[in-house]
Design a protein around this motif. Structure first.
Motif, mmCIF file in Angstrom:
data_model
loop_
_atom_site.group_PDB
_atom_site.id
_atom_site.type_symbol
_atom_site.label_atom_id
_atom_site.label_comp_id
_atom_site.label_asym_id
_atom_site.label_seq_id
_atom_site.Cartn_x
_atom_site.Cartn_y
_atom_site.Cartn_z
ATOM 1 N N LEU A 77 31.289 -12.053 -10.714
ATOM 2 C CA LEU A 77 31.004 -13.233 -9.915
ATOM 3 C C LEU A 77 29.721 -13.501 -10.648
ATOM 4 N N GLY A 78 28.830 -12.341 -10.904
ATOM 5 C CA GLY A 78 27.345 -12.591 -11.317
ATOM 6 C C GLY A 78 27.506 -13.081 -12.891
ATOM 7 N N MET A 79 28.325 -12.798 -13.486
ATOM 8 C CA MET A 79 28.312 -13.141 -14.936
ATOM 9 C C MET A 79 28.976 -14.595 -15.123
ATOM 10 N N GLY A 80 30.055 -14.706 -13.922
ATOM 11 C CA GLY A 80 30.338 -16.109 -14.106
ATOM 12 C C GLY A 80 29.550 -17.343 -13.562
ATOM 13 N N VAL A 81 28.541 -16.789 -12.836
ATOM 14 C CA VAL A 81 27.812 -17.976 -12.325
ATOM 15 C C VAL A 81 26.764 -18.196 -13.539
ATOM 16 N N VAL A 82 26.075 -17.021 -13.915
ATOM 17 C CA VAL A 82 25.224 -17.226 -15.075
ATOM 18 C C VAL A 82 25.786 -17.976 -16.237
ATOM 19 N N PHE A 83 27.126 -17.791 -16.794
ATOM 20 C CA PHE A 83 28.052 -18.382 -17.670
ATOM 21 C C PHE A 83 27.864 -19.770 -17.593
ATOM 22 N N LEU A 84 28.278 -20.242 -16.247
ATOM 23 C CA LEU A 84 28.391 -21.775 -15.781
ATOM 24 C C LEU A 84 27.044 -22.389 -15.750
ATOM 25 N N PHE A 85 26.134 -21.553 -15.517
ATOM 26 C CA PHE A 85 24.578 -22.058 -15.485
ATOM 27 C C PHE A 85 24.414 -22.379 -16.786
ATOM 28 N N LEU A 86 24.518 -21.521 -17.730
ATOM 29 C CA LEU A 86 24.273 -21.516 -19.112
ATOM 30 C C LEU A 86 25.191 -22.806 -19.846
ATOM 31 N N LEU A 87 26.294 -22.988 -19.595
ATOM 32 C CA LEU A 87 27.130 -23.965 -20.125
ATOM 33 C C LEU A 87 26.567 -25.311 -19.630
ATOM 34 N N ILE A 88 26.303 -25.630 -18.207
ATOM 35 C CA ILE A 88 25.614 -26.717 -17.695
ATOM 36 C C ILE A 88 24.339 -26.938 -18.378
ATOM 37 N N LEU A 89 23.716 -25.987 -18.741
ATOM 38 C CA LEU A 89 22.277 -26.158 -19.381
ATOM 39 C C LEU A 89 22.447 -26.766 -20.874
ATOM 40 N N VAL A 90 23.464 -26.068 -21.476
ATOM 41 C CA VAL A 90 23.587 -26.702 -22.763
ATOM 42 C C VAL A 90 24.079 -28.388 -22.917
ATOM 43 N N ILE A 91 25.029 -28.529 -22.025
ATOM 44 C CA ILE A 91 25.567 -29.929 -21.804
ATOM 45 C C ILE A 91 24.409 -30.917 -21.557
ATOM 46 N N VAL A 92 23.726 -30.415 -20.453
ATOM 47 C CA VAL A 92 22.542 -31.327 -20.167
ATOM 48 C C VAL A 92 21.395 -31.724 -21.398
ATOM 49 N N VAL A 93 21.279 -30.453 -22.014
ATOM 50 C CA VAL A 93 20.373 -30.497 -23.222
ATOM 51 C C VAL A 93 20.814 -31.314 -24.159
ATOM 52 N N GLU A 94 22.018 -31.190 -24.364
ATOM 53 C CA GLU A 94 22.710 -32.420 -25.589
ATOM 54 C C GLU A 94 22.657 -33.651 -25.321
ATOM 55 N N LEU A 95 22.934 -33.844 -23.987
ATOM 56 C CA LEU A 95 22.919 -35.466 -23.463
ATOM 57 C C LEU A 95 21.559 -35.648 -23.511
ATOM 58 N N GLN A 96 20.579 -34.924 -23.065
ATOM 59 C CA GLN A 96 18.971 -35.471 -23.148
ATOM 60 C C GLN A 96 18.807 -35.840 -24.508
ATOM 61 N N ALA A 97 19.182 -34.908 -25.327
ATOM 62 C CA ALA A 97 18.875 -35.020 -26.895
ATOM 63 C C ALA A 97 19.548 -36.379 -27.363
ATOM 64 N N LYS A 98 20.706 -36.667 -27.146
ATOM 65 C CA LYS A 98 21.280 -38.101 -27.552
ATOM 66 C C LYS A 98 20.634 -39.157 -26.765
ATOM 67 N N LEU A 99 20.306 -39.162 -25.673
ATOM 68 C CA LEU A 99 19.426 -40.328 -24.986
ATOM 69 C C LEU A 99 18.248 -40.505 -25.479
ATOM 70 N N ILE A 100 17.554 -39.483 -26.062
ATOM 71 C CA ILE A 100 16.230 -39.687 -26.452
ATOM 72 C C ILE A 100 16.426 -40.104 -27.952
ATOM 73 N N ALA A 101 17.416 -40.039 -28.646
ATOM 74 C CA ALA A 101 17.641 -40.268 -29.909
ATOM 75 C C ALA A 101 18.154 -41.797 -29.974
ATOM 76 N N LYS A 102 18.811 -42.025 -28.889
ATOM 77 C CA LYS A 102 19.054 -43.547 -28.777
ATOM 78 C C LYS A 102 17.964 -44.320 -28.308
ATOM 79 N N TYR A 103 17.129 -44.055 -27.337
ATOM 80 C CA TYR A 103 16.163 -45.055 -26.791
ATOM 81 C C TYR A 103 14.797 -44.828 -27.550
#
Length: 80
Positions: A16-42
């Protein structure tokens, strides 16, 4: 009193703990990539053109090689 298998309970908590950490890191990577794309666009990055490198003529290169050879020779003479 019911028997409790502590090893199985520990494994459940670990998964359970490792699953929560994995999901958090996955969401973090997705958010950072989205942020990078938005910054590069605008906010596009203005890359300055690289200045042209000056051409090195053969005489300048020969002087440089001679200076290096003289420095190495002088160093070896002082060393021995």
């Amino acid at each position: 009193m019911a028997e409790v298998n502590y090893v199985m309970e520990a494994l459940k908590f670990m998964v359970l703990g490792m699953g929560v950490v994995f999901l958090f890191l996955l969401i973090l990577v997705i958010v950072v990539e989205l942020q990078a794309k938005l910054i590069a666009k605008y906010f596009p990055e203005n890359t300055p053109k690289a200045p042209a490198t000056p051409a090195v003529d053969a005489e300048d290169e020969n002087r440089r090689v001679a200076a290096i050879i003289a420095a190495v020779t002088e160093f070896r003479n002082k060393k021995s």
